[in-house]
Design an enzyme around this catalytic site. Sequence first.
Site, PDB file in Angstrom:
ATOM      1  N   LYS A 198       0.515  -1.349   0.239  1.00 42.33           N
ATOM      2  CA  LYS A 198       0.151   0.065   0.285  1.00 42.33           C
ATOM      3  C   LYS A 198       1.029   0.941   0.497  1.00 42.33           C
ATOM      4  O   LYS A 198       1.840   1.553   0.792  1.00 42.33           O
ATOM      5  CB  LYS A 198      -0.536   0.184   1.367  1.00 42.33           C
ATOM      6  CG  LYS A 198      -1.840   1.445   1.204  1.00 42.33           C
ATOM      7  CD  LYS A 198      -2.998   0.536   2.951  1.00 42.33           C
ATOM      8  CE  LYS A 198      -3.334   2.702   3.247  1.00 42.33           C
ATOM      9  NZ  LYS A 198      -2.507   3.416   2.671  1.00 42.33           N
ATOM     10  N   LEU A 233      -5.414  -0.316   7.138  1.00 41.96           N
ATOM     11  CA  LEU A 233      -4.108   0.098   7.662  1.00 41.96           C
ATOM     12  C   LEU A 233      -4.677   1.813   7.162  1.00 41.96           C
ATOM     13  O   LEU A 233      -5.347   2.629   6.606  1.00 41.96           O
ATOM     14  CB  LEU A 233      -3.157   0.909   6.158  1.00 41.96           C
ATOM     15  CG  LEU A 233      -2.605  -1.118   6.427  1.00 41.96           C
ATOM     16  CD1 LEU A 233      -1.315  -1.219   5.528  1.00 41.96           C
ATOM     17  CD2 LEU A 233      -1.657  -1.218   8.003  1.00 41.96           C
ATOM     18  N   ASP A 234      -4.300   3.034   8.067  1.00 45.64           N
ATOM     19  CA  ASP A 234      -3.900   4.254   7.540  1.00 45.64           C
ATOM     20  C   ASP A 234      -4.194   4.660   6.497  1.00 45.64           C
ATOM     21  O   ASP A 234      -3.500   4.104   5.943  1.00 45.64           O
ATOM     22  CB  ASP A 234      -3.380   5.140   9.198  1.00 45.64           C
ATOM     23  CG  ASP A 234      -3.843   5.381  10.371  1.00 45.64           C
ATOM     24  OD1 ASP A 234      -5.248   4.202  10.194  1.00 45.64           O
ATOM     25  OD2 ASP A 234      -2.955   5.606  11.434  1.00 45.64           O
ATOM     26  N   ARG A 235      -4.650   6.047   5.695  1.00 41.52           N
ATOM     27  CA  ARG A 235      -4.740   6.726   4.862  1.00 41.52           C
ATOM     28  C   ARG A 235      -2.434   6.775   4.561  1.00 41.52           C
ATOM     29  O   ARG A 235      -2.576   6.779   3.942  1.00 41.52           O
ATOM     30  CB  ARG A 235      -4.688   8.228   4.452  1.00 41.52           C
ATOM     31  CG  ARG A 235      -4.956   8.359   3.122  1.00 41.52           C
ATOM     32  CD  ARG A 235      -6.225  10.091   3.557  1.00 41.52           C
ATOM     33  NE  ARG A 235      -5.486  10.789   1.849  1.00 41.52           N
ATOM     34  CZ  ARG A 235      -6.011  12.376   1.796  1.00 41.52           C
ATOM     35  NH1 ARG A 235      -6.756  12.526   2.678  1.00 41.52           N
ATOM     36  NH2 ARG A 235      -5.785  12.326   0.624  1.00 41.52           N
ATOM     37  N   ARG A 319       0.703   3.974  16.654  1.00 39.14           N
ATOM     38  CA  ARG A 319       0.056   5.598  16.456  1.00 39.14           C
ATOM     39  C   ARG A 319      -0.005   5.996  18.094  1.00 39.14           C
ATOM     40  O   ARG A 319       0.366   7.132  18.852  1.00 39.14           O
ATOM     41  CB  ARG A 319      -0.766   6.519  15.639  1.00 39.14           C
ATOM     42  CG  ARG A 319      -0.083   6.169  14.403  1.00 39.14           C
ATOM     43  CD  ARG A 319      -0.231   6.828  12.756  1.00 39.14           C
ATOM     44  NE  ARG A 319       0.151   6.387  11.277  1.00 39.14           N
ATOM     45  CZ  ARG A 319       0.787   7.074  11.019  1.00 39.14           C
ATOM     46  NH1 ARG A 319       1.209   8.598  11.775  1.00 39.14           N
ATOM     47  NH2 ARG A 319       0.292   6.699  10.327  1.00 39.14           N
TER      48      ARG A 319
END
Length: 366
Positions: A198, A233-235, A319
């Site tokens: 990604k 998954l985060d951006r 995070r």
Amino acid sequence: MFNSNNEGERRPRPRFHRENEPVNARPRFRREDGELRPQRSFNGERAERPQRSFNGERAERPSRPFNGERAERPQRSFNGERAERPQRSFNGERTERPSRPSFGGRPKRNNGVYSNRKQQTYREQHEDPTKPVRLNKYLANAGICSRREADDFIQAGVITVNGVTVDNLGVKVLPTDDIRFHDQPVRRERKVYILLNKPKNTVTTTDDPQERHTVIDIVRNACNERIYPVGRLDRNTTGVLLLTNDGDLAAKLTHPKFHKKKVYAVTLDRDLEEVDEAIVRAGVVLDDERIIPDALEFPKEDRKHIGLEIHSGQNRVVRRIFEKVGYKVVNLDRVSFAGLTKKNVGRGKWRFLTPKEVAFLQMGQF
């Protein structure tokens, strides 16, 4: 040719010998009495030389095995190619040589679309035809929609089972039942497993109302089946992401009880202090749950770059761990997920999983 009057002299050749010069050369194959010298073998008997055919080629010399009998040589066909030599087993019977499997290698793309013949195929798991399953799960495994969307379709009355309209959410069906969606028969889809590296600025969802770039846009031409990402998954988080239409495997990979390992490469805004490192190693409480990393290493000389191994499935868990001790994560990359890595897969690229990798995931060997 020798001179009959003088056996000791050979008739000189005008091209290579001077005139009136005697040549006292010993006959090559004659003795002193004029007879030919016999060719002798080791036992003293005269050996037979192989005969030559009329065209000047040497005649075939028979090859003899250890028992003294003449062995049969493989014959040649009329086109000059060597005939097939029979393979023999230890008992003397002819054995059939097993055909060697052919591997096509990496499938070639045609305008970014993989052909159905070149796509990875996987062995279907044995399915018990007498075991009932929930209707929404059956529709989701068939690639019609998600389970939540299937519940809406069931309540809307567009699903029929064996000719009867079903509007009850708890209905279970058999794989042998006639299930139709909008009067169209529902067929089970082929399972597809895709690993994506990604990139940043990509949303992990199948549909985004804000029309942002999604992971489905990257793999849209990979297959005709409806696939969806396993987990999130985060951006701005990069790395390994699995997409599939196998609902059972997706549920297994997202459930926390299976303890699948995930490895992240973390870059902080500043060096991690030893006091804060001890806090992270001891565990940080997030949503009333203590998150303890499985491993924490420093792959580089500084303490800003961290390798973190964790099996928790909480949202934005990495995070939030470092935010808890006062640090900001600048870059976050998932390098491994359930044993799958992004080796030889560039950023923004994807590949099909191998049958061996799929088997390991289905067996739970993460």
